[in-house]
Scaffold this motif. Structure first.
Motif, PDB file in Angstrom:
ATOM      1  N   GLU A  96       0.831  -1.204   0.000  1.00  0.00           N
ATOM      2  CA  GLU A  96       0.000   0.000   0.000  1.00  0.00           C
ATOM      3  C   GLU A  96       0.865   1.253   0.000  1.00  0.00           C
ATOM      4  O   GLU A  96       0.570   2.222  -0.705  1.00  0.00           O
ATOM      5  CB  GLU A  96      -0.937  -0.012   1.204  1.00  0.00           C
ATOM      6  N   ALA A  97       1.947   1.242   0.785  1.00  0.00           N
ATOM      7  CA  ALA A  97       2.843   2.396   0.823  1.00  0.00           C
ATOM      8  C   ALA A  97       3.510   2.602  -0.533  1.00  0.00           C
ATOM      9  O   ALA A  97       3.621   3.739  -1.017  1.00  0.00           O
ATOM     10  CB  ALA A  97       3.888   2.216   1.923  1.00  0.00           C
ATOM     11  N   LEU A  98       3.946   1.502  -1.155  1.00  0.00           N
ATOM     12  CA  LEU A  98       4.560   1.619  -2.478  1.00  0.00           C
ATOM     13  C   LEU A  98       3.559   2.100  -3.519  1.00  0.00           C
ATOM     14  O   LEU A  98       3.907   2.895  -4.400  1.00  0.00           O
ATOM     15  CB  LEU A  98       5.166   0.287  -2.905  1.00  0.00           C
ATOM     16  N   ALA A  99       2.321   1.624  -3.445  1.00  0.00           N
ATOM     17  CA  ALA A  99       1.287   2.068  -4.392  1.00  0.00           C
ATOM     18  C   ALA A  99       1.073   3.575  -4.276  1.00  0.00           C
ATOM     19  O   ALA A  99       0.957   4.268  -5.297  1.00  0.00           O
ATOM     20  CB  ALA A  99      -0.016   1.314  -4.149  1.00  0.00           C
ATOM     21  N   ALA A 100       1.041   4.082  -3.052  1.00  0.00           N
ATOM     22  CA  ALA A 100       0.857   5.525  -2.857  1.00  0.00           C
ATOM     23  C   ALA A 100       2.049   6.300  -3.407  1.00  0.00           C
ATOM     24  O   ALA A 100       1.882   7.339  -4.064  1.00  0.00           O
ATOM     25  CB  ALA A 100       0.655   5.824  -1.378  1.00  0.00           C
ATOM     26  N   ARG A 101       3.261   5.804  -3.179  1.00  0.00           N
ATOM     27  CA  ARG A 101       4.467   6.476  -3.696  1.00  0.00           C
ATOM     28  C   ARG A 101       4.499   6.435  -5.220  1.00  0.00           C
ATOM     29  O   ARG A 101       4.889   7.412  -5.867  1.00  0.00           O
ATOM     30  CB  ARG A 101       5.717   5.818  -3.141  1.00  0.00           C
ATOM     31  N   LEU A 102       4.132   5.297  -5.788  1.00  0.00           N
ATOM     32  CA  LEU A 102       4.118   5.168  -7.238  1.00  0.00           C
ATOM     33  C   LEU A 102       3.126   6.151  -7.846  1.00  0.00           C
ATOM     34  O   LEU A 102       3.435   6.856  -8.815  1.00  0.00           O
ATOM     35  CB  LEU A 102       3.766   3.739  -7.653  1.00  0.00           C
ATOM     36  N   TYR A 103       1.921   6.216  -7.280  1.00  0.00           N
ATOM     37  CA  TYR A 103       0.927   7.161  -7.799  1.00  0.00           C
ATOM     38  C   TYR A 103       1.438   8.591  -7.688  1.00  0.00           C
ATOM     39  O   TYR A 103       1.298   9.390  -8.621  1.00  0.00           O
ATOM     40  CB  TYR A 103      -0.416   7.007  -7.068  1.00  0.00           C
ATOM     41  N   ALA A 104       2.082   8.938  -6.553  1.00  0.00           N
ATOM     42  CA  ALA A 104       2.616  10.295  -6.374  1.00  0.00           C
ATOM     43  C   ALA A 104       3.690  10.591  -7.421  1.00  0.00           C
ATOM     44  O   ALA A 104       3.730  11.691  -7.987  1.00  0.00           O
ATOM     45  CB  ALA A 104       3.180  10.455  -4.964  1.00  0.00           C
TER      46      ALA A 104
END
Length: 123
Positions: A8-16
């Motif tokens: 989930e943390a990586l998904a948020a960073r990727l989207y950012a």
């Protein structure tokens, strides 16, 4: 941390990161588009500022390349999440070209954070 929370943390960073590259591309392309108008508006020779035009065009090209590489990273991380049995997580605008009707921000709907059911590969 659990694998799910790391994902989930990586998904948020990727989207950012994807959003940041898109914002930079929009701003840089706008600059590149404004340069000829500024040159003409200042009544300058057509050859004036060519190095600035080249620099802006190079920056746009680099950002398009960065966007491509982030897309590849996105696909690789999604495949890894499936291989690890993690739930697929979508953060932000989630419309894909095959979504008909759109499920995220397309069609005037608000952005969504949606946890989708675990995908099963048909292969």
């Amino acid at each position: 941390m659990s694998r799910q929370s790391v994902g989930e943390a990586l998904a948020a960073r990727l989207y950012a990161a994807e959003a940041a590259v898109d914002a930079a591309l929009i701003a840089t392309a706008g600059l590149a588009a404004d340069l000829p108008a500024a040159r003409a508006g200042a009544l300058l020779s057509a050859v004036t500022g060519q190095k600035a035009f080249d620099g802006a065009a190079g920056a746009v090209s680099a950002l398009v390349s960065a966007r491509h590489h982030l897309g590849q990273t996105h696909a690789t991380l999604a495949a890894l999440a499936r291989a690890l049995g993690l739930d697929i997580l979508a953060v932000g605008p989630v419309d894909k070209p095959e979504d008909d009707p759109p499920i995220g921000t397309g069609g005037g709907r608000p952005a969504a954070r949606i946890q989708l059911a675990r995908e099963q590969d048909p292969c």
